[in-house]
Design a protein around this motif. Sequence first.
Motif: not given
Length: 132
Positions: A107-126
Motif C-alpha cells: 500500500s501507499a505510505g511512508a517508506v519505513g512506516g508501519d513496519g515496511t522495509m526502509s532501505a530496499p537496496l540494502n535489505q531485499e533478496p538478490l
Amino acid sequence: MTAVTKSRNSVVKSLTIDEANFIRGRDLAVAMLEEADDLQMNEPDATCPFRAYRDGKAQIRFTEAFLLQLIADPSMLDGFNAVLSAKLGDQCDCPASYYALSMVEYSAGAVGGDGTMSAPLNQEPLRTGVPA
C-alpha cells in the motif's frame, strides 16, 4: 472487526478482516507461483504455448484450481492481485516467497512506516536479471 490468524512464521496475531482476506489472497497467489516455479524446474516445457516444445502433449494449465478458489471467494482478490501485479510487472527472477509481504508493504505510505522495509537496496533478496 478482527480475525485471529497464523502468519507464515507461525506467530499468532489479531488482524482486521481486510488484512486477513488480503493475506489469504496473497498466500493463494504465492502458492500458485510456487507451483509455477516447481513446474519450471521439473517440467520446463509443460506450460509452453507451443505444442512442438511439449512434444505434442497437452499444456498443463495449473492455474485453474487457484482461480476457481478466487472466484469462489472474491474477498481474496486484493492480496491475489497485489502479488500477481508485483510478479508480472517485476523484471527479476525472484522466488514466489519474495512476494509474501504484508498488506501495508503493498500500500501507499511512508517508506519505513508501519513496519515496511526502509532501505530496499540494502535489505531485499538478490535480484537476478536486473542491471545494478
